[in-house]
Design a protein around this motif. Structure first.
Motif, PDB file in Angstrom:
ATOM      1  N   THR A  22       0.821  -1.210   0.000  1.00  0.00           N
ATOM      2  CA  THR A  22       0.000   0.000   0.000  1.00  0.00           C
ATOM      3  C   THR A  22       0.852   1.255   0.000  1.00  0.00           C
ATOM      4  N   GLU A  23       2.031   1.183   0.602  1.00  0.00           N
ATOM      5  CA  GLU A  23       2.909   2.342   0.596  1.00  0.00           C
ATOM      6  C   GLU A  23       3.480   2.591  -0.780  1.00  0.00           C
ATOM      7  N   LEU A  24       3.659   1.534  -1.569  1.00  0.00           N
ATOM      8  CA  LEU A  24       4.132   1.725  -2.933  1.00  0.00           C
ATOM      9  C   LEU A  24       3.104   2.469  -3.764  1.00  0.00           C
ATOM     10  N   GLU A  25       1.836   2.427  -3.330  1.00  0.00           N
ATOM     11  CA  GLU A  25       0.773   3.089  -4.064  1.00  0.00           C
ATOM     12  C   GLU A  25       0.510   4.495  -3.546  1.00  0.00           C
ATOM     13  N   ASN A  26       1.238   4.922  -2.540  1.00  0.00           N
ATOM     14  CA  ASN A  26       1.082   6.261  -1.996  1.00  0.00           C
ATOM     15  C   ASN A  26       1.762   7.260  -2.920  1.00  0.00           C
ATOM     16  N   PRO A  27       1.065   8.348  -3.317  1.00  0.00           N
ATOM     17  CA  PRO A  27       1.676   9.316  -4.234  1.00  0.00           C
ATOM     18  C   PRO A  27       2.982   9.892  -3.710  1.00  0.00           C
ATOM     19  N   ASP A  28       3.081  10.081  -2.376  1.00  0.00           N
ATOM     20  CA  ASP A  28       4.305  10.668  -1.838  1.00  0.00           C
ATOM     21  C   ASP A  28       5.507   9.766  -2.020  1.00  0.00           C
ATOM     22  N   THR A  29       5.278   8.456  -2.120  1.00  0.00           N
ATOM     23  CA  THR A  29       6.379   7.514  -2.294  1.00  0.00           C
ATOM     24  C   THR A  29       7.123   7.776  -3.588  1.00  0.00           C
ATOM     25  N   HIS A  69      13.192   7.967 -18.671  1.00  0.00           N
ATOM     26  CA  HIS A  69      11.821   7.649 -18.278  1.00  0.00           C
ATOM     27  C   HIS A  69      10.871   7.588 -19.469  1.00  0.00           C
ATOM     28  N   ASP A  70       9.661   7.147 -19.204  1.00  0.00           N
ATOM     29  CA  ASP A  70       8.618   7.058 -20.223  1.00  0.00           C
ATOM     30  C   ASP A  70       7.905   8.401 -20.378  1.00  0.00           C
ATOM     31  N   VAL A  71       7.152   8.532 -21.449  1.00  0.00           N
ATOM     32  CA  VAL A  71       6.358   9.731 -21.681  1.00  0.00           C
ATOM     33  C   VAL A  71       5.267   9.813 -20.612  1.00  0.00           C
ATOM     34  N   GLY A  72       5.016  11.017 -20.117  1.00  0.00           N
ATOM     35  CA  GLY A  72       4.054  11.232 -19.046  1.00  0.00           C
ATOM     36  C   GLY A  72       4.679  11.221 -17.670  1.00  0.00           C
ATOM     37  N   LEU A  73       5.939  10.810 -17.575  1.00  0.00           N
ATOM     38  CA  LEU A  73       6.616  10.700 -16.294  1.00  0.00           C
ATOM     39  C   LEU A  73       7.857  11.580 -16.292  1.00  0.00           C
ATOM     40  N   SER A 191     -10.571  12.556 -24.344  1.00  0.00           N
ATOM     41  CA  SER A 191     -10.014  12.295 -23.021  1.00  0.00           C
ATOM     42  C   SER A 191      -9.048  13.402 -22.635  1.00  0.00           C
ATOM     43  N   THR A 192      -8.851  13.571 -21.335  1.00  0.00           N
ATOM     44  CA  THR A 192      -7.828  14.497 -20.877  1.00  0.00           C
ATOM     45  C   THR A 192      -6.451  13.917 -21.168  1.00  0.00           C
ATOM     46  N   LEU A 193      -5.437  14.765 -21.190  1.00  0.00           N
ATOM     47  CA  LEU A 193      -4.080  14.289 -21.472  1.00  0.00           C
ATOM     48  C   LEU A 193      -3.608  13.269 -20.437  1.00  0.00           C
ATOM     49  N   PRO A 194      -3.805  13.492 -19.122  1.00  0.00           N
ATOM     50  CA  PRO A 194      -3.381  12.458 -18.168  1.00  0.00           C
ATOM     51  C   PRO A 194      -4.063  11.114 -18.408  1.00  0.00           C
ATOM     52  N   ASP A 195      -5.349  11.118 -18.738  1.00  0.00           N
ATOM     53  CA  ASP A 195      -6.041   9.854 -18.988  1.00  0.00           C
ATOM     54  C   ASP A 195      -5.524   9.177 -20.253  1.00  0.00           C
ATOM     55  N   THR A 196      -5.197   9.974 -21.275  1.00  0.00           N
ATOM     56  CA  THR A 196      -4.634   9.407 -22.497  1.00  0.00           C
ATOM     57  C   THR A 196      -3.288   8.751 -22.218  1.00  0.00           C
ATOM     58  N   VAL A 214      -3.376   3.669 -10.039  1.00  0.00           N
ATOM     59  CA  VAL A 214      -3.684   4.469 -11.231  1.00  0.00           C
ATOM     60  C   VAL A 214      -4.077   5.884 -10.840  1.00  0.00           C
ATOM     61  N   GLN A 215      -4.898   6.021  -9.791  1.00  0.00           N
ATOM     62  CA  GLN A 215      -5.300   7.348  -9.352  1.00  0.00           C
ATOM     63  C   GLN A 215      -4.111   8.156  -8.853  1.00  0.00           C
ATOM     64  N   SER A 216      -3.175   7.487  -8.189  1.00  0.00           N
ATOM     65  CA  SER A 216      -1.958   8.179  -7.746  1.00  0.00           C
ATOM     66  C   SER A 216      -1.198   8.751  -8.931  1.00  0.00           C
ATOM     67  N   TYR A 217      -1.061   7.941  -9.973  1.00  0.00           N
ATOM     68  CA  TYR A 217      -0.343   8.436 -11.157  1.00  0.00           C
ATOM     69  C   TYR A 217      -1.144   9.483 -11.904  1.00  0.00           C
ATOM     70  N   ARG A 218      -2.453   9.367 -11.925  1.00  0.00           N
ATOM     71  CA  ARG A 218      -3.271  10.401 -12.570  1.00  0.00           C
ATOM     72  C   ARG A 218      -3.025  11.762 -11.900  1.00  0.00           C
ATOM     73  N   GLN A 219      -2.999  11.765 -10.579  1.00  0.00           N
ATOM     74  CA  GLN A 219      -2.766  13.012  -9.853  1.00  0.00           C
ATOM     75  C   GLN A 219      -1.368  13.556 -10.100  1.00  0.00           C
ATOM     76  N   GLN A 220      -0.367  12.662 -10.060  1.00  0.00           N
ATOM     77  CA  GLN A 220       1.008  13.120 -10.237  1.00  0.00           C
ATOM     78  C   GLN A 220       1.251  13.631 -11.657  1.00  0.00           C
ATOM     79  N   ILE A 221       0.732  12.914 -12.648  1.00  0.00           N
ATOM     80  CA  ILE A 221       0.920  13.347 -14.034  1.00  0.00           C
ATOM     81  C   ILE A 221       0.241  14.694 -14.261  1.00  0.00           C
ATOM     82  N   GLY A 222      -0.943  14.876 -13.662  1.00  0.00           N
ATOM     83  CA  GLY A 222      -1.667  16.125 -13.849  1.00  0.00           C
ATOM     84  C   GLY A 222      -1.082  17.291 -13.089  1.00  0.00           C
ATOM     85  N   ASN A 223      -0.469  17.019 -11.931  1.00  0.00           N
ATOM     86  CA  ASN A 223      -0.026  18.110 -11.064  1.00  0.00           C
ATOM     87  C   ASN A 223       1.475  18.377 -11.102  1.00  0.00           C
TER      88      ASN A 223
END
Length: 404
Positions: A22-29, A69-73, A191-196, A214-223
């Motif tokens: 679960t910690e690996l899925e934390n956005p702060d990680t 890194h990959d695109v979006g990251l 779709s939004t760019l983060p979702d794409t 997925v939601q963690s990455y959606r937030q990080q990619i968007g913000n």
């Protein structure tokens, strides 16, 4: 299979001390760092500035571990979980580590001005020798994901003498056809760019079932990633041309990657077909294909233990001797042919034997192979044994088979 011996190592340990899934899925990680000795640089190249983060300094004749890194990251979103994994740190303490961010993708990047022409994928590859020269690296071991894997492969084709080995995750060697291009354009309209971008990073099954990650990455990619800059990178990646490689002997004057390569993909990854096709175009004598079980589009995030273990074997196959490298968790079985390892001078050393240390670089054969019959088990094993060099023996010539 004469001369094979089996080694079984039953002890297992969790992914990280004091860290669960679960910690690996934390956005702060994703944005946290274990060490504070990373240094940031902006390096001038023929196609603009590159943001680079580096830890350590060149260590003798050893290459640098070089990531893209990959695109979006960016390097933090893509690699922090992997490089903060404790077994990976046992490896990286022997190397200088250099993370490259694609132009404008780093945390806090300013937006490019109107009319800015983002570098092509070929130009992104051509920017990397400036980084190598800036830090005085003799050569690198590259670790790339998705778009970053494509860039590093292109770099190795153009500058083969600078690349000692490559780990390419989720690489797609093919450019987009008209149908794919139209589908991408349509997706961008609906779709939004983060979702794409998420549909590029994760499979449909992951998008539905692994919602927290997925939601963690959606937030990080968007913000975290500048959206205008990301759009330029995304557009350029989708306009890439086919990676010009072919298996030796299949076509006249076939181009191929001359260094050892490990191709990695999760068994539930959107890039699976592309990686399989890339494997069909590679030299089988110097290529490892690792399909990781129970892993999706970001194996370095969801399965850092498996990937670290595979990376250890890859380094050993290249001739690097790490203490406690030959270990697998139960019920994995490691079948090793009899090894003959030479204590020889490195091909790039002007004189003197390879220095004795906890890790030494040994003479290796370009034809030595590391073959995964199936995925490596994911739990962290207890380091338990190691290989030592022997004087007076022949060239490295071995095959590894891992079965679970």
């Amino acid at each position: 299979m004469a001369g094979l011996q089996e080694l079984r190592f039953p002890e297992e340990k969790p992914l990280l001390r004091g860290q669960d899934v679960t910690e690996l899925e934390n956005p702060d990680t994703f944005l946290s760092t274990v060490d504070t000795d990373w240094k940031e640089h902006d390096i001038e190249t023929p196609y603009g500035l590159l943001h680079v983060v580096i830890r350590g300094s060149p260590k003798g004749n050893r290459p640098a571990i070089f990531t893209y890194h990959d695109v979006g990251l960016n390097h933090k979103l893509c690699f922090n979980t992997f490089f903060n994994f404790e077994d990976m740190q046992e490896i990286t303490k022997h190397f200088v580590v250099c993370h490259v961010d694609a132009p404008g993708q780093q945390v806090g990047a300013s937006q490019f001005p109107q009319g800015y022409q983002f570098p092509s994928m070929e130009q992104l590859a051509a920017m990397l020798p400036s980084v190598v020269q800036h830090f005085g690296f003799k050569y690198i071991i590259g670790i790339g994901v998705g778009a970053g894997a494509y860039v590093l492969a292109k770099f190795a084709l153009i500058f083969p003498d600078l690349v000692e080995g490559l780990v390419l995750m989720n690489i797609d060697p093919n450019g987009k056809g008209w149908i794919d291009w139209a589908a991408t354009k349509l997706s961008g309209l609906t779709s939004t760019l983060p979702d794409t971008v998420l549909s590029h990073l994760f499979s449909q099954e992951e998008l539905v079932n692994n919602t927290e990650l997925v939601q963690s990455y959606r937030q990080q990619i968007g913000n975290v990633v500048n959206q205008a800059n990301l759009q330029l990178f995304w557009n350029m990646y989708n306009s890439r041309r086919d990676l010009d490689i072919n298996r030796p002997g299949t076509v006249p004057n076939a181009k191929t990657l001359r260094c050892p390569v490990m191709l990695v993909v999760g068994d539930n990854a959107p890039a699976e077909d592309g990686v399989v096709e890339c494997n069909s175009k590679m030299d089988p004598t110097s290529t490892t294909f690792l399909k990781m079980a129970d892993s999706g589009g970001l194996p370095q995030v969801t399965q850092p233990g498996k990937l670290t273990e595979a990376f250890k074997y890859f380094l050993q196959g290249m001739g690097y001797n790490l203490h406690c490298v030959l270990c697998l968790p139960a019920p994995a079985t490691l079948a090793l042919s009899s090894l003959s390892v030479a204590y020889l001078k490195d091909r790039r050393l002007s004189g003197g034997a390879v220095p004795s240390a906890s890790m030494t670089r040994l003479a290796r054969s370009r034809t030595a192979s590391l073959t995964s019959a199936s995925s490596v088990d994911g739990s962290r094993p207890q380091p338990c044994t190691h290989l030592e060099s022997s004087e007076g023996l022949g060239q490295v010539n071995h095959t590894m088979e891992v079965s679970c």
